[in-house]
Scaffold this motif. Structure first.
Motif, short mmCIF file in Angstrom:
data_model
loop_
_atom_site.label_atom_id
_atom_site.label_comp_id
_atom_site.label_asym_id
_atom_site.label_seq_id
_atom_site.Cartn_x
_atom_site.Cartn_y
_atom_site.Cartn_z
N ARG A 12 104.68 35.26 78.32
CA ARG A 12 105.41 34.24 77.56
C ARG A 12 105.87 33.08 78.44
O ARG A 12 105.68 31.92 78.09
CB ARG A 12 106.61 34.85 76.86
N LEU A 13 106.47 33.40 79.56
CA LEU A 13 106.94 32.36 80.47
C LEU A 13 105.78 31.51 80.98
O LEU A 13 105.87 30.29 81.04
CB LEU A 13 107.70 32.97 81.65
N GLU A 81 106.97 23.66 91.30
CA GLU A 81 107.20 24.58 92.42
C GLU A 81 107.56 25.99 91.96
O GLU A 81 106.91 26.95 92.33
CB GLU A 81 108.31 24.03 93.32
N ALA A 82 108.61 26.11 91.21
CA ALA A 82 109.08 27.44 90.81
C ALA A 82 109.41 27.43 89.33
O ALA A 82 110.21 26.62 88.87
CB ALA A 82 110.32 27.81 91.61
N VAL A 83 108.79 28.31 88.60
CA VAL A 83 109.00 28.38 87.16
C VAL A 83 109.93 29.56 86.88
O VAL A 83 109.68 30.68 87.30
CB VAL A 83 107.66 28.58 86.43
N SER A 84 111.02 29.26 86.19
CA SER A 84 111.94 30.31 85.78
C SER A 84 112.17 30.18 84.28
O SER A 84 112.01 29.11 83.70
CB SER A 84 113.26 30.20 86.54
N GLU A 85 112.59 31.27 83.67
CA GLU A 85 112.88 31.26 82.24
C GLU A 85 113.98 30.26 81.92
O GLU A 85 113.89 29.51 80.95
CB GLU A 85 113.27 32.65 81.76
N SER A 89 113.48 26.90 79.64
CA SER A 89 114.32 26.74 78.44
C SER A 89 115.11 25.45 78.49
O SER A 89 115.22 24.73 77.49
CB SER A 89 115.27 27.92 78.30
N ARG A 90 115.68 25.13 79.65
CA ARG A 90 116.44 23.88 79.81
C ARG A 90 115.52 22.67 79.61
O ARG A 90 115.88 21.71 78.93
CB ARG A 90 117.10 23.83 81.18
N SER A 91 114.32 22.73 80.15
CA SER A 91 113.38 21.63 80.00
C SER A 91 112.97 21.44 78.55
O SER A 91 112.84 20.31 78.08
CB SER A 91 112.14 21.87 80.86
N TYR A 92 112.78 22.54 77.81
CA TYR A 92 112.47 22.44 76.39
C TYR A 92 113.62 21.80 75.63
O TYR A 92 113.40 20.98 74.73
CB TYR A 92 112.17 23.83 75.81
N ARG A 93 114.86 22.15 75.96
CA ARG A 93 116.01 21.57 75.27
C ARG A 93 116.13 20.07 75.56
O ARG A 93 116.37 19.28 74.66
CB ARG A 93 117.30 22.29 75.66
#
Length: 120
Positions: A12-13, A81-85, A89-93
């Motif tokens: 999912r991520l 660089e680094a993908v975190s949940e 989520s913050r980027s989607y918001r």
């Protein structure tokens, strides 16, 4: 069922990050397109519509586009660089909020420009 919801949790991520990456790749093109259209609308309707509305519409769109490009410059390296949940989520918001503001600005256009006023 949503395509992302049907995937195992571990993917999912990765899928959401991929969709966000594709969106970020198109930000500059979309921004330039919105700005050109806003300028064209202002120019075409300058003689028949309220100048305050047209300048306000152009200003809201320009500020939103500026915020979008600034946000793109801030988040693009972090997303690469680094993908975190939490980061995704913050980027989607943030993307959703900027799209909402832009959409609401464009939604005022048909109401203001194309509704005929009744003279009594």
């Amino acid at each position: 069922m949503d395509a992302v919801d049907g995937l195992p949790t571990r993917y999912r991520l990765q899928v959401r990050a991929g969709l966000l990456d594709e969106t970020l790749k198109l930000v500059n093109y979309s921004a330039v397109t919105h700005l050109i259209i806003a300028e064209a609308v202002t120019w075409f309707f300058w003689s028949s519509a309220s100048h305050v509305y047209l300048v306000g519409l152009l200003a809201v769109i320009a500020v939103t586009i500026g915020a979008t490009i600034h946000t793109h410059w801030l988040y693009r390296p972090a997303c690469a660089e680094a993908v975190s949940e939490k980061g995704v989520s913050r980027s989607y918001r943030v993307a959703g909020l900027l799209a909402l503001v832009l959409g609401l600005a464009w939604a005022t256009m048909p109401i203001v420009l194309f509704v005929r006023r009744q003279h009594t």
